[in-house]
Write a protein that holds these residues in place. Structure first.
Motif, PDB file in Angstrom:
ATOM      1  N   GLU A   1     -56.230 -38.880 -91.969  1.00 22.63           N
ATOM      2  CA  GLU A   1     -55.990 -37.639 -92.694  1.00 22.63           C
ATOM      3  C   GLU A   1     -55.807 -37.946 -94.185  1.00 22.63           C
ATOM      4  OE1 GLU A   1     -53.341 -34.768 -90.764  1.00 22.63           O
ATOM      5  OE2 GLU A   1     -52.489 -34.453 -92.763  1.00 22.63           O
ATOM      6  N   ASN A   2     -55.101 -39.020 -94.426  1.00 22.85           N
ATOM      7  CA  ASN A   2     -54.854 -39.431 -95.816  1.00 22.85           C
ATOM      8  C   ASN A   2     -56.173 -39.754 -96.530  1.00 22.85           C
ATOM      9  OD1 ASN A   2     -53.094 -39.959 -97.930  1.00 22.85           O
ATOM     10  ND2 ASN A   2     -53.104 -42.163 -97.471  1.00 22.85           N
ATOM     11  N   THR A   3     -57.027 -40.484 -95.846  1.00 21.47           N
ATOM     12  CA  THR A   3     -58.345 -40.817 -96.420  1.00 21.47           C
ATOM     13  C   THR A   3     -59.130 -39.555 -96.725  1.00 21.47           C
ATOM     14  OG1 THR A   3     -58.268 -42.701 -94.937  1.00 21.47           O
ATOM     15  CG2 THR A   3     -60.368 -42.275 -96.058  1.00 21.47           C
ATOM     16  N   LEU A   4     -59.158 -38.625 -95.706  1.00 16.28           N
ATOM     17  CA  LEU A   4     -59.926 -37.392 -95.869  1.00 16.28           C
ATOM     18  C   LEU A   4     -59.360 -36.559 -97.013  1.00 16.28           C
ATOM     19  CD1 LEU A   4     -60.642 -36.441 -92.143  1.00 16.28           C
ATOM     20  CD2 LEU A   4     -62.199 -37.469 -93.798  1.00 16.28           C
ATOM     21  N   ASP A   5     -58.017 -36.571 -97.107  1.00 20.37           N
ATOM     22  CA  ASP A   5     -57.388 -35.811 -98.201  1.00 20.37           C
ATOM     23  C   ASP A   5     -57.824 -36.378 -99.556  1.00 20.37           C
ATOM     24  OD1 ASP A   5     -55.429 -33.834 -99.047  1.00 20.37           O
ATOM     25  OD2 ASP A   5     -54.266 -35.572 -99.777  1.00 20.37           O
ATOM     26  N   ASN A   6     -57.870 -37.695 -99.613  1.00 22.05           N
ATOM     27  CA  ASN A   6     -58.303 -38.336-100.845  1.00 22.05           C
ATOM     28  C   ASN A   6     -59.727 -37.936-101.195  1.00 22.05           C
ATOM     29  OD1 ASN A   6     -55.991 -39.612-101.485  1.00 22.05           O
ATOM     30  ND2 ASN A   6     -56.528 -41.558-100.465  1.00 22.05           N
ATOM     31  N   ILE A   7     -60.589 -37.981-100.173  1.00 27.09           N
ATOM     32  CA  ILE A   7     -61.999 -37.621-100.403  1.00 27.09           C
ATOM     33  C   ILE A   7     -62.096 -36.176-100.870  1.00 27.09           C
ATOM     34  CG2 ILE A   7     -64.213 -37.283 -99.267  1.00 27.09           C
ATOM     35  CD1 ILE A   7     -63.463 -39.697 -97.474  1.00 27.09           C
ATOM     36  N   SER A   8     -61.314 -35.291-100.194  1.00 23.35           N
ATOM     37  CA  SER A   8     -61.327 -33.860-100.571  1.00 23.35           C
ATOM     38  C   SER A   8     -60.913 -33.709-102.031  1.00 23.35           C
ATOM     39  CB  SER A   8     -60.352 -33.079 -99.667  1.00 23.35           C
ATOM     40  OG  SER A   8     -60.763 -33.166 -98.354  1.00 23.35           O
TER      41      SER A   8
ATOM     42  N   TYR B   1     -62.802 -35.427 -86.698  1.00 24.30           N
ATOM     43  CA  TYR B   1     -61.526 -34.984 -87.266  1.00 24.30           C
ATOM     44  C   TYR B   1     -61.858 -34.186 -88.525  1.00 24.30           C
ATOM     45  CZ  TYR B   1     -56.660 -35.165 -88.734  1.00 24.30           C
ATOM     46  OH  TYR B   1     -55.398 -34.817 -89.097  1.00 24.30           O
ATOM     47  N   TYR B   2     -61.512 -32.902 -88.461  1.00 27.32           N
ATOM     48  CA  TYR B   2     -61.851 -32.014 -89.593  1.00 27.32           C
ATOM     49  C   TYR B   2     -60.623 -31.825 -90.445  1.00 27.32           C
ATOM     50  CZ  TYR B   2     -66.101 -30.798 -87.058  1.00 27.32           C
ATOM     51  OH  TYR B   2     -67.292 -30.850 -86.408  1.00 27.32           O
ATOM     52  N   TYR B   3     -60.841 -31.909 -91.743  1.00 29.85           N
ATOM     53  CA  TYR B   3     -59.724 -31.689 -92.677  1.00 29.85           C
ATOM     54  C   TYR B   3     -60.191 -30.712 -93.760  1.00 29.85           C
ATOM     55  CZ  TYR B   3     -55.991 -32.609 -96.055  1.00 29.85           C
ATOM     56  OH  TYR B   3     -54.958 -32.460 -96.929  1.00 29.85           O
ATOM     57  N   ALA B   4     -59.477 -29.569 -93.918  1.00 29.18           N
ATOM     58  CA  ALA B   4     -59.884 -28.549 -94.928  1.00 29.18           C
ATOM     59  C   ALA B   4     -58.802 -28.420 -95.983  1.00 29.18           C
ATOM     60  CB  ALA B   4     -60.106 -27.222 -94.226  1.00 29.18           C
ATOM     61  N   LYS B   5     -59.262 -28.222 -97.234  1.00 27.36           N
ATOM     62  CA  LYS B   5     -58.288 -28.104 -98.329  1.00 27.36           C
ATOM     63  C   LYS B   5     -58.664 -26.872 -99.169  1.00 27.36           C
ATOM     64  CE  LYS B   5     -56.420 -30.929-102.100  1.00 27.36           C
ATOM     65  NZ  LYS B   5     -55.033 -31.301-101.854  1.00 27.36           N
ATOM     66  N   ASN B   6     -57.661 -26.053 -99.451  1.00 24.28           N
ATOM     67  CA  ASN B   6     -57.885 -24.844-100.250  1.00 24.28           C
ATOM     68  C   ASN B   6     -57.836 -25.197-101.745  1.00 24.28           C
ATOM     69  OD1 ASN B   6     -57.929 -22.304-101.324  1.00 24.28           O
ATOM     70  ND2 ASN B   6     -56.371 -21.462 -99.920  1.00 24.28           N
TER      71      ASN B   6
ATOM     72  N   SER C   1     -55.977 -29.271 -90.404  1.00 18.61           N
ATOM     73  CA  SER C   1     -56.821 -30.261 -89.720  1.00 18.61           C
ATOM     74  C   SER C   1     -57.076 -29.838 -88.279  1.00 18.61           C
ATOM     75  CB  SER C   1     -56.156 -31.634 -89.734  1.00 18.61           C
ATOM     76  OG  SER C   1     -54.937 -31.584 -89.045  1.00 18.61           O
ATOM     77  N   SER C   2     -58.101 -30.350 -87.685  1.00 18.16           N
ATOM     78  CA  SER C   2     -58.429 -30.004 -86.298  1.00 18.16           C
ATOM     79  C   SER C   2     -59.329 -31.083 -85.726  1.00 18.16           C
ATOM     80  CB  SER C   2     -59.100 -28.636 -86.275  1.00 18.16           C
ATOM     81  OG  SER C   2     -59.743 -28.446 -85.046  1.00 18.16           O
TER      82      SER C   2
END
Lengths: 590, 226
Positions: free
Chosen positions: A43-50, A138-143, A125-126
């Protein structure tokens, strides 16, 4: 008793089970934590990418230009190759997707759970199966205020990878497992050994084998204490048992040598113990042979006992402090007398005692006989005297000569009566008060000489002579007047019964350390053999009719026998083969 | 197991008691017959007598098997083995005594000259009394572990022996006088046989006493009296 599984095995199995469960739980917990950690990392990685993508869009002002394809350069810059990057506008319409070129065909993504979460909380996330790639993502969405950036990566935190990455941990667990196992193996082996020893020990104690000498290699722990306690309990019990056995054996031994017959029966009339005398007595009484004490219940003479016992079997027994019920009676069987006693104990077992009372009973009879004999013997001279005196009184004119004759006769009878009374009193003294006679060293020759001198007149009347072959040196331990009586009575016996012209011999024929042995014999007519055994009895006469005339009291030989017995000697009598009577007797030396 | 063993031994002793009583009953019957001066038993008594003999034989077999089984199954300790072995020996003797009792009764039926028998029956009767007494005491000595009774029996055997030899002398004197009369001779021989049988009873009684001695002392005094 079969031991299915030893104590040690059980402990080992229990330990293994507990430790396995523990290991599994630790493993599961560790696995779960690892999963969480990885998810968080992803999740941390995906957040960084986002965040990175968001910055990139802002910087290049892509949203204003609408040149979303330039994001493809970002894709090649990202460290994780297969990361999917999607950009959505606020309505949920896909404006860019790194996996799909033609975004117009994609459906609205607003309803996706991660987007919904992002709408509400700013990010979400989902984990889902992707329809397009058929892989778990693993899906991670950021507004990002006026659009959403969604990133997805293959969700791949499965156990295989975990095992691969964490094998050191597994080795550690395994190592621990083995170590604990070995440790347990040794402790349980020690414990098992103790318990096996304790078991052998207890088994031996149970089989009454000697345990005091068993190897005592027990340490000073609880097991040692248990062992010591067992030994102590065992020793106490053994001592108590040994003591009881000895007591029982003593009692048994005592009962065996008892002159009474004794038998103890259970309430069901089974023998508990019976001594040999008991069996022999019931054999004598029943005149049948048996070796079973229970036989008593079939003998008619013991019916009383049976009834007595049966009566108390049904009735209430008296209270403890009262006397036990007893039955006593005497059985007479073929000239023997048995005294029977039955006692019932509180537990309704009972004992039967049989004692042979023939001797006392016979003695009682003998005493009765003796009393009537004495009465009879006294009466005879007394009635003679009475008769003579009556004659004199009733016939005052009786000639002087006749009167003198009667008086002389009466005097003779009175003399006889005196003799008789003297003899009776002497006999009684010997029997009942033997201790009153004074014993000292007595020279025998003068005593015999006196007796012969005394009786010389009577011996001469019968033309008898007396040869005394007793040397001067013979000294016996005795009472002078009793010794006098012995020889006087023996010689009188010969005078009265041997017949005329008989010759008497008195001689010492033997001596040993303690006794002189004497022979007294005459050459008279002797006595029939059937009388020989009885001539020492009081008032026993070979020929009742004749012998009283000859003047004896019937007590002479009784006195002889009793006097010799009092001198600790012995006397026997027999007819000599060459004729005449012979007495052999012994007198103790000084 | 030790409880079972004890039980087995108690059972064996109980059977021994039964057997001994049966044998004693037989001996009583013979003793009374001799004392009565008659030569044959009453029919009903005779029937009982023969039946008892069968019972004795059966009981002997049973007892021997019990003894062997208990040795095989229960591993008795030394004193118990002594007891069991003594019981075994005694059982054999008891059975022999039973046989001899029957023998005596049979021999008495064959005595044809009653006069000869009468002249010796007092002698025989005394011998029988002593033998029966010995048997009784020896059997009791084992049951009660009474050494005195056993010793008494062993000592008494000599007396019965002597009886038997005296009998031979008496018979020899008679035979010289009446050498012609076969009938009498046969009667004498039969009576002699009787006496021999009675003597054997005493012998067995002594054997029993020895076995009983062995049982509690562990000393074998067979063939070395004193």
């Amino acid at each position: 008793m079969a031991v299915r599984r030893t104590f040690r095995k059980r402990i080992l199995i229990n330990y293994l089970a507990v430790f396995s469960i523990f290991s599994l739980v630790v493993l599961a917990y560790q696995y779960d934590r690892e999963k969480h950690y990885r998810t968080a990392q992803l999740e941390n990685t995906l957040d960084n990418i986002s965040e990175f993508s968001h910055r990139y869009i802002e910087h290049k002002k892509i949203f204003e230009t609408g040149d979303f394809r330039s994001l493809d350069t970002l894709k090649s810059l990202l460290p994780i190759s297969n990361t999917r990057l999607t950009v959505l506008d606020l309505t949920g319409k896909v404006v860019y997707d790194s996996f799909v070129a033609n975004v117009e065909h994609l459906e609205n993504h607003l309803s996706r759970p991660e987007v919904q979460k992002a709408l509400q909380f700013g990010k979400g996330s989902s984990i889902r199966l992707s329809a397009t790639t058929n892989q778990k993502f693993y899906y991670y969405a950021k507004n990002c205020h006026n659009y959403y950036v969604r990133t997805a990566a293959v969700y791949n935190v499965d156990i295989i990878n975990f095992l691969k990455t964490e094998h050191i941990f597994l080795v550690f667990i395994f190592f621990l497992f083995v170590l604990m196992g070995i440790l347990f193996h040794f402790t349980t082996r020690r414990l098992g050994d103790f318990i096996v020893k304790l078991k052998d020990f207890a088994l031996k104690a149970g089989q009454n084998e000697d345990i005091s000498k068993m190897d005592s290699n027990f340490q000073d722990n609880e097991l040692g204490v248990i062992r010591r306690q067992i030994v102590q309990i065992y020793d106490n019990l053994k001592t108590a048992k040994d003591e009881l056995t000895t007591e029982k054996e003593k009692l048994y031994g005592h009962l065996q040598v008892l002159n009474e017959g004794i038998s103890i029966f259970s309430p069901e009339k089974h023998k508990i113990l019976a001594n040999s005398h008991f069996i022999q007595f019931i054999n004598m009484i029943s005149e049948k042979s048996t070796i079973s004490a229970e036989h008593i219940f079939t003998i008619p003479e013991f019916r009383k006992v049976l009834e007595f016992v049966d009566q108390y079997r049904e009735n209430e027994l008296p209270a403890l402090n009262k006397e036990l019920p007893q039955l006593e009676y005497t059985i007479e069987k073929s000239e023997k007398f048995f005294h029977v006693r039955c006692i019932i104990f509180v537990d309704r077992s009972f004992e039967v005692l049989i004692s042979d009372v023939t001797k006392p009973e016979k003695q009682k009879l003998l005493k009765q006989q003796l009393t009537s004999n004495i009465a009879h013997e006294l009466k005879t001279p007394l009635s003679s005297i009475k008769g003579y005196l009556e004659t004199i009184l009733n016939n005052p004119n009786i000639p002087e000569e006749k009167r003198k004759y009667f008086i002389e006769k009466a005097f003779a009878q009175a003399e006889r009566l005196t003799d008789l009374l003297n003899d009776i009193s002497l006999l009684n003294n010997i029997e009942d008060a033997g201790g009153l006679f004074e014993f000292k060293a007595v020279m025998l020759k003068p005593v015999i000489h006196d007796v012969v001198e005394n009786l010389k007149h009577r011996l001469n009347e019968k033309n008898m002579d007396c040869v005394v072959d007793v040397s001067k040196e013979i000294v016996v331990n005795g009472n002078e007047s009793l010794l006098f009586s012995i020889f006087q009575n023996l010689i009188e016996n010969s005078i009265n019964y041997a017949g005329n012209n008989a010759s008497i011999t008195i001689r010492k024929y033997l001596e040993d350390d303690k006794f002189y042995y004497f022979q007294y014999c005459d050459t008279g007519i002797g006595i029939l053999d059937e009388h020989l055994t009885r001539i020492f009895e009081r008032f026993y006469r070979v020929d009742y009719g004749r012998s009283r005339e000859t003047g004896g009291t019937g007590l002479g030989l009784s006195i002889v026998k009793n006097a010799i017995l009092l001198h600790k000697g012995e006397i026997s009598v027999r007819n000599r083969p060459e004729g005449g009577l012979e007495f052999l007797f012994s007198l103790s030396k000084k | 197991m030790s409880q079972k063993k004890d039980e087995a031994i108690v059972n064996i002793i109980a059977d021994y008691e039964k057997l001994a009583n049966l044998v004693l009953r037989q001996l009583d019957t013979v003793e009374k017959l001799i004392a009565s001066g008659k030569l044959r038993l009453d029919d009903s008594v005779q029937e009982d007598f023969v039946k008892n003999e069968e019972k004795i034989n059966k009981l002997e077999v049973k007892l021997s098997e019990e003894v062997i089984n208990s040795i095989a199954l229960y591993q008795p300790v030394a004193s118990q083995i002594r007891k069991l072995m003594s019981c075994y020996r005694i059982t054999i003797s008891l059975e022999r005594i039973g046989d001899l009792a029957l023998n005596i009764v049979k021999l008495m039926r064959r005595i044809e000259n009653e006069e000869v028998y009468t002249s010796l029956s007092g002698f025989i009767s005394k011998m029988m009394n002593l033998s029966v007494d010995m048997s009784r005491r020896s059997m009791l000595s084992f049951l009660n572990q009474d050494m005195e009774l056993a010793k008494w029996t062993i000592k008494s055997e000599v007396i019965v022996d002597e009886f038997n030899h005296k009998m031979l002398k008496k018979v020899a004197e008679r035979v010289n006088l009446l050498a012609e009369d076969k009938n009498i001779l046969i009667s004498f021989i039969n009576i002699k046989e009787m006496a021999a049988s009675i003597e054997r009873i005493a012998d067995h009684a002594a054997n029993i006493a020895e076995a009983s001695f062995y049982s509690f002392e562990g000393k074998d005094i067979r063939h070395k009296r004193n």
